[in-house]
Design a protein around this motif. Structure first.
Motif, short mmCIF file in Angstrom:
data_model
loop_
_atom_site.label_atom_id
_atom_site.label_comp_id
_atom_site.label_asym_id
_atom_site.label_seq_id
_atom_site.Cartn_x
_atom_site.Cartn_y
_atom_site.Cartn_z
N TYR A 86 100.16 51.92 42.62
CA TYR A 86 99.64 52.16 43.96
C TYR A 86 99.62 50.88 44.76
N LEU A 87 99.87 51.01 46.06
CA LEU A 87 99.82 49.90 47.00
C LEU A 87 98.62 50.07 47.91
N VAL A 88 97.97 48.94 48.22
CA VAL A 88 96.82 48.94 49.13
C VAL A 88 97.02 47.78 50.10
N ASN A 89 96.99 48.07 51.39
CA ASN A 89 97.11 47.03 52.40
C ASN A 89 95.96 46.04 52.23
N CYS A 90 96.27 44.76 52.12
CA CYS A 90 95.25 43.74 51.89
C CYS A 90 94.17 43.73 52.97
N ALA A 91 94.54 44.01 54.21
CA ALA A 91 93.58 44.00 55.30
C ALA A 91 92.54 45.11 55.15
N ARG A 92 92.90 46.17 54.43
CA ARG A 92 91.98 47.30 54.23
C ARG A 92 91.23 47.20 52.91
N CYS A 93 91.43 46.10 52.18
CA CYS A 93 90.91 45.96 50.83
C CYS A 93 89.93 44.79 50.77
N ASP A 94 88.64 45.07 51.01
CA ASP A 94 87.65 44.00 50.90
C ASP A 94 87.45 43.65 49.42
N ASP A 95 86.64 42.65 49.14
CA ASP A 95 86.48 42.19 47.76
C ASP A 95 85.91 43.27 46.85
N GLY A 96 85.02 44.10 47.37
CA GLY A 96 84.46 45.18 46.57
C GLY A 96 85.51 46.21 46.19
N LEU A 97 86.36 46.57 47.15
CA LEU A 97 87.42 47.54 46.88
C LEU A 97 88.46 46.93 45.94
N LEU A 98 88.78 45.66 46.13
CA LEU A 98 89.71 44.97 45.23
C LEU A 98 89.18 45.03 43.80
N ALA A 99 87.89 44.79 43.61
CA ALA A 99 87.29 44.83 42.28
C ALA A 99 87.38 46.24 41.67
N ARG A 100 87.20 47.27 42.49
CA ARG A 100 87.29 48.65 41.99
C ARG A 100 88.71 48.98 41.52
N TRP A 101 89.71 48.60 42.31
CA TRP A 101 91.09 48.85 41.92
C TRP A 101 91.45 48.05 40.66
N LEU A 102 91.02 46.79 40.61
CA LEU A 102 91.31 45.97 39.44
C LEU A 102 90.64 46.50 38.19
N ASP A 103 89.45 47.04 38.31
CA ASP A 103 88.76 47.61 37.16
C ASP A 103 89.59 48.73 36.54
N ILE A 104 90.15 49.58 37.36
CA ILE A 104 90.99 50.68 36.87
C ILE A 104 92.27 50.13 36.24
N ALA A 105 92.91 49.18 36.92
CA ALA A 105 94.16 48.60 36.41
C ALA A 105 93.92 47.85 35.09
N LEU A 106 92.84 47.09 35.01
CA LEU A 106 92.51 46.38 33.78
C LEU A 106 92.20 47.36 32.65
N GLY A 107 91.51 48.43 32.96
CA GLY A 107 91.21 49.45 31.95
C GLY A 107 92.48 50.06 31.40
N HIS A 108 93.44 50.32 32.27
CA HIS A 108 94.72 50.87 31.81
C HIS A 108 95.45 49.86 30.93
N ALA A 109 95.57 48.63 31.38
CA ALA A 109 96.30 47.60 30.63
C ALA A 109 95.64 47.34 29.27
N ALA A 110 94.32 47.41 29.22
CA ALA A 110 93.60 47.16 27.97
C ALA A 110 93.90 48.20 26.90
N LYS A 111 94.32 49.39 27.31
CA LYS A 111 94.65 50.46 26.37
C LYS A 111 96.03 50.28 25.75
N LEU A 112 96.85 49.43 26.33
CA LEU A 112 98.22 49.24 25.88
C LEU A 112 98.30 48.15 24.81
N ALA A 113 99.28 48.26 23.93
CA ALA A 113 99.48 47.24 22.90
C ALA A 113 99.89 45.93 23.56
N PRO A 114 99.36 44.80 23.09
CA PRO A 114 99.76 43.50 23.66
C PRO A 114 101.27 43.30 23.49
N LYS A 115 101.84 42.57 24.45
CA LYS A 115 103.28 42.25 24.40
C LYS A 115 103.46 40.80 24.05
#
Length: 115
Positions: A86-115
């Motif tokens: 997903y793409l999010v325009n930086c101007a529409r993404c305050d620090d709180g929203l950035l943290a929410r998106w990163l939390d989901i992305a980090l959760g997904h990456a954490a489920k994957l086997a390390p490379k």
């Protein structure tokens, strides 16, 4: 030909939001900058064709769009929909929203086997 570049101030915002964990790395890819957890992509930032800077988040293919924070648009490259990105325009993404998106992305990456 479209050229991607990234906005260093937006890359720095993502770095700060991710913290200093040694398992987080970054790499330039096609002019954008991407961030990885244990070698698995979390997301990044670009400035596609000189347009508005955007954050990109890898959230995984199985996520329900209704569970995602606001302002995300599915990533499309050419005619191909990049499911799970997903793409999010930086101007529409305050620090709180950035943290929410990163939390989901980090959760997904954490489920994957390390490379």
């Amino acid at each position: 030909v479209r050229i991607m570049a990234y906005d260093e101030s937006q890359a720095q915002r993502m770095r700060v939001a991710l913290g200093n964990a040694p398992t987080i790395t970054e790499k330039r890819m096609m002019g954008a900058i991407c961030f990885f957890l244990n070698g698995n992509m979390i997301g990044g930032t670009d400035n596609w064709s000189g347009g508005e800077p955007r954050f990109m988040f890898r959230v995984g293919k199985g996520i329900d769009q209704a569970e995602l924070p606001p302002h995300g648009e599915l990533m499309i490259q050419g005619e191909r929909v990049m499911t799970g990105f997903y793409l999010v325009n930086c101007a529409r993404c305050d620090d709180g929203l950035l943290a929410r998106w990163l939390d989901i992305a980090l959760g997904h990456a954490a489920k994957l086997a390390p490379k």
